[in-house]
Scaffold this motif. Structure first.
Motif, PDB file in Angstrom:
ATOM      1  N   GLU A 196       7.461   4.692  -4.746  1.00 22.32           N
ATOM      2  CA  GLU A 196       6.074   5.154  -4.790  1.00 22.32           C
ATOM      3  C   GLU A 196       5.441   4.817  -6.137  1.00 22.32           C
ATOM      4  O   GLU A 196       4.287   4.410  -6.203  1.00 22.32           O
ATOM      5  CB  GLU A 196       5.989   6.672  -4.548  1.00 22.32           C
ATOM      6  CG  GLU A 196       6.451   7.124  -3.176  1.00 22.32           C
ATOM      7  CD  GLU A 196       5.448   6.824  -2.071  1.00 22.32           C
ATOM      8  OE1 GLU A 196       4.526   6.025  -2.292  1.00 22.32           O
ATOM      9  OE2 GLU A 196       5.600   7.388  -0.970  1.00 22.32           O
ATOM     10  N   HIS A 217       1.177  11.272   1.682  1.00 29.42           N
ATOM     11  CA  HIS A 217       1.841   9.988   1.906  1.00 29.42           C
ATOM     12  C   HIS A 217       2.573   9.996   3.243  1.00 29.42           C
ATOM     13  O   HIS A 217       2.612  11.000   3.934  1.00 29.42           O
ATOM     14  CB  HIS A 217       2.881   9.743   0.789  1.00 29.42           C
ATOM     15  CG  HIS A 217       2.271   9.472  -0.547  1.00 29.42           C
ATOM     16  ND1 HIS A 217       2.254   8.225  -1.116  1.00 29.42           N
ATOM     17  CD2 HIS A 217       1.643  10.299  -1.421  1.00 29.42           C
ATOM     18  CE1 HIS A 217       1.637   8.288  -2.292  1.00 29.42           C
ATOM     19  NE2 HIS A 217       1.257   9.541  -2.496  1.00 29.42           N
ATOM     20  N   SER A 218       3.167   8.836   3.574  1.00 25.26           N
ATOM     21  CA  SER A 218       4.155   8.811   4.654  1.00 25.26           C
ATOM     22  C   SER A 218       5.342   8.007   4.144  1.00 25.26           C
ATOM     23  O   SER A 218       5.193   7.077   3.368  1.00 25.26           O
ATOM     24  CB  SER A 218       3.562   8.206   5.922  1.00 25.26           C
ATOM     25  OG  SER A 218       3.173   6.873   5.675  1.00 25.26           O
ATOM     26  N   GLU A 227       0.333   2.904   5.619  1.00 28.63           N
ATOM     27  CA  GLU A 227       0.395   4.239   5.029  1.00 28.63           C
ATOM     28  C   GLU A 227      -0.950   4.644   4.437  1.00 28.63           C
ATOM     29  O   GLU A 227      -1.391   5.780   4.584  1.00 28.63           O
ATOM     30  CB  GLU A 227       1.490   4.281   3.952  1.00 28.63           C
ATOM     31  CG  GLU A 227       1.615   5.637   3.278  1.00 28.63           C
ATOM     32  CD  GLU A 227       2.635   5.655   2.143  1.00 28.63           C
ATOM     33  OE1 GLU A 227       3.279   4.610   1.894  1.00 28.63           O
ATOM     34  OE2 GLU A 227       2.767   6.713   1.501  1.00 28.63           O
ATOM     35  N   HIS A 260      -1.985   5.571  -2.107  1.00 25.14           N
ATOM     36  CA  HIS A 260      -2.234   4.121  -2.007  1.00 25.14           C
ATOM     37  C   HIS A 260      -3.724   3.821  -1.798  1.00 25.14           C
ATOM     38  O   HIS A 260      -4.563   4.595  -2.214  1.00 25.14           O
ATOM     39  CB  HIS A 260      -1.342   3.508  -0.924  1.00 25.14           C
ATOM     40  CG  HIS A 260       0.081   3.999  -1.050  1.00 25.14           C
ATOM     41  ND1 HIS A 260       0.979   3.437  -1.916  1.00 25.14           N
ATOM     42  CD2 HIS A 260       0.718   5.056  -0.463  1.00 25.14           C
ATOM     43  CE1 HIS A 260       2.129   4.108  -1.847  1.00 25.14           C
ATOM     44  NE2 HIS A 260       1.996   5.092  -0.989  1.00 25.14           N
TER      45      HIS A 260
HETATM   46 ZN   LIG Z   1       3.313   6.559  -0.447  1.00 27.37          ZN
END
Ligand SMILES: [Zn+2]
Length: 438
Positions: free
Chosen positions: A260, A226-227, A172, A157
Motif C-alpha cells: 500500500e 481500501h480493498s 480498487e 489510491h
Molecule cells: Zn489499497
C-alpha cells in the motif's frame, strides 16, 4: 457501554392505545424559542385527539374527544412566537375543538407527555415556522452550541494509481471511492457528525496531502478505505488496520503495508529524511494509537454482521496514510478484490451500502462512548431525560418518524435502547427518553 443514566421511571403507554374517556383542559401554556413555538395543553387525563393544519388563514386545529375546558380557564395565551391567538369550542359530538391561529405557516408536531413532578398529563404541540420552503431545523439544532464530530474519509489510491485490480478488471480505486461516498453521505445524515472526503473524484492524492486535508478539516478520525489483494485468489474477508510504528503485527501485515505504501508513491518514514519525523511521531503516538485500536474494534464488530471478516482483531501495520499522530486513524480493507466472488460483491451497490452502514455504526458506537468534550454529541449525552415513555413498534413505524413524534432525535432513541442501527421490528418495545421542556 453508553453513558446514559435514565432517572427512573414511569413507563407509560403511548396515548393512542391508552385513552378512553374524556378529559378537562386545565391550562394552556405557550412559549417560543427561535423558530419553534410550543403550545402545551395541561390535561386532567390523557385523551384521544386529532390534529390538522389549515391554510388561509394559517391555523392548527386540535380535536379532543369528550373534553371540555376547565371553568378556571377564563383566558387563553396569545401573541407568542407563531401563535396569534387560541380559541376553543365544544362541538355537537362532544369533542372540544382548540384552534390555534397563526401568523405564519408552520409544520406541527404533537406528542403526549405523562405526569411528572411538576405537571400532569399534557398534549404538546410544537409549531415550526416553515418560512421560505427551507428545511426546518429542529430547535435543538438551530442554536446548538457544540461542534460536529468530523470524520475524514480517505478513498484509497486514485488517478494514475488504480490500487489492486481484480480478475474481472475491477479497480480498487473505484470501489474505494464508491464505498467512501456512501459512508460520507451517511455520516453527513447523522446529527452531530460531519464527513470530509479526501478525494471525491478519480484523482491521485499524495499520502501527506491526504492527512493534511483531514488535519485542515480538524478531523476527529481518519478512515482510509481500501480493498485487499493477494496472489492466492482463495483469500477472502475484510480487515481493519491501525498504525504500528513498532512494526507490523505479522509478516502478512508488513507485506500489505509495503504494497500500500509503495502504491501511494510515498516515501517510507524509515528513509533518511524522515528519521527525525518518525521519532517525533513516536512520542505522541500512544494516545491516538489506543483510540485507533478502539474505533477499529468497534468497526470490526459491525462489519462482522454484514460481511465475512478476514481477521476479527485490529491488525497493525506501518501505513503511511495512518502516520498521523494527532488523529485516531484506521484503514479498512473492505474485502479481497483478488477473490472473484468478493470482487463481484465490491461492485454491488447494495453491498457497498451495507459496508458503509457497518463502518458508520462502528464509528458512531465509538464516538458515543468517547465523544470529544466540545461536541454536540458530548453535550447531548450529558442531558438527562426527565422520564421515559414506552413505545411498541407497529407496522409502518420508522425510527425517524417515532423520533419526530416524541420530539427527540433518532440518536437519543438508539442510545436509550442500545441500538447500533435504525432497524426496528414490529412488536419491539422501545424506551423513548423525554427531555425537559415538555
Ligand atoms: Zn489499497
Amino acid at each position: 457501554m453508553l453513558r446514559i443514566r435514565l432517572t427512573s421511571l414511569l413507563l407509560l403507554l403511548c396515548l393512542s392505545t391508552a385513552a378512553v374517556a374524556g378529559s378537562t383542559v386545565e391550562n394552556v401554556r405557550v412559549w417560543s424559542e427561535n423558530d419553534k413555538t410550543r403550545v402545551v395543553l395541561d390535561l386532567s387525563r390523557s385523551v384521544q385527539h386529532n390534529i390538522f393544519t389549515l391554510r388561509s388563514p394559517d391555523r392548527v386545529v386540535i380535536d379532543l374527544k369528550d373534553s371540555r375546558l376547565a371553568k378556571s380557564l377564563t383566558s387563553m395565551p396569545a401573541g407568542t412566537g407563531t401563535v396569534k391567538s387560541i380559541r376553543s369550542a365544544v362541538r355537537a359530538d362532544g369533542q372540544l375543538r382548540v384552534v390555534i391561529d397563526l401568523n405564519t405557516a408552520v409544520r406541527s408536531r404533537t406528542f403526549t407527555a405523562g405526569p411528572n413532578a411538576q405537571y400532569g398529563d399534557r398534549l404538546v404541540i410544537d409549531l415550526h415556522r416553515t418560512g421560505n420552503a427551507e428545511p426546518v431545523k429542529r430547535a435543538s439544532e438551530a442554536y446548538r452550541p457544540g461542534r460536529d464530530i468530523v470524520v475524514a474519509i480517505d478513498p484509497g489510491h486514485g488517478g494514475h494509481d488504480p490500487g489492486a485490480i481484480g480478475k474481472n478488471r475491477t479497480r480498487e480505486k473505484d470501489v474505494a471511492l464508491a464505498i467512501s461516498r456512501e459512508l460520507a453521505a451517511r455520516i453527513n445524515a447523522e446529527p452531530g457528525m460531519k464527513a470530509i472526503l479526501v478525494r471525491d473524484s478519480d484523482v491521485y492524492v499524495d499520502h501527506r496531502a491526504r492527512t493534511n486535508i483531514a488535519r485542515r478539516g480538524k478531523a476527529d478520525l481518519f478512515v482510509s478505505v481500501h480493498s485487499d489483494a493477494v496472489n492466492d485468489r482463495r483469500a477472502t474477508g475484510a480487515s481493519v488496520y491501525a498504525l504500528s510504528l513498532k512494526g507490523a503485527s505479522d509478516e502478512a501485515a508488513k507485506q500489505l503495508a509495503e504494497r500500500e505504501n509503495a502504491s501511494v508513491g510515498g516515501v517510507s518514514l524509515d528513509g533518511k529524511d524522515d528519521v527525525l519525523a518518525s521519532v517525533l511521531i513516536d512520542l505522541s503516538q500512544n494516545a491516538s494509537l489506543s483510540a485507533s485500536l478502539e474505533v477499529g474494534n468497534d468497526v470490526i464488530k459491525e462489519m462482522d454482521k454484514v460481511t465475512k471478516m478476514h481477521r476479527r482483531t485490529v491488525q497493525q501495520a506501518g501505513f503511511l496514510v495512518l502516520k498521523s499522530p494527532d488523529m485516531p486513524s484506521i484503514l479498512v480493507e473492505t474485502a479481497f478484490i483478488s477473490n472473484p466472488s468478493e470482487e463481484q460483491k465490491l461492485r454491488d451497490k447494495g453491498h457497498q451500502g451495507r459496508l458503509a452502514n457497518a463502518i458508520l455504526a462502528g464509528i458512531r458506537n465509538y464516538f458515543y462512548t468517547n465523544p470529544p468534550p466540545d461536541t454536540q454529541i458530548a453535550m447531548d449525552l450529558r442531558r438527562q431525560p426527565t422520564r421515559q415513555v414506552r413505545h411498541v413498534i407497529t407496522p409502518g413505524d420508522t425510527l425517524s418518524e417515532i423520533a419526530a413524534r416524541y420530539n427527540v432525535s433518532t440518536a437519543d432513541i438508539r442510545r436509550a435502547n442500545k441500538l447500533s442501527s435504525d432497524k426496528i421490528r414490529v412488536g419491539q418495545t422501545l424506551s423513548i427518553p423525554i427531555f425537559a421542556g415538555g
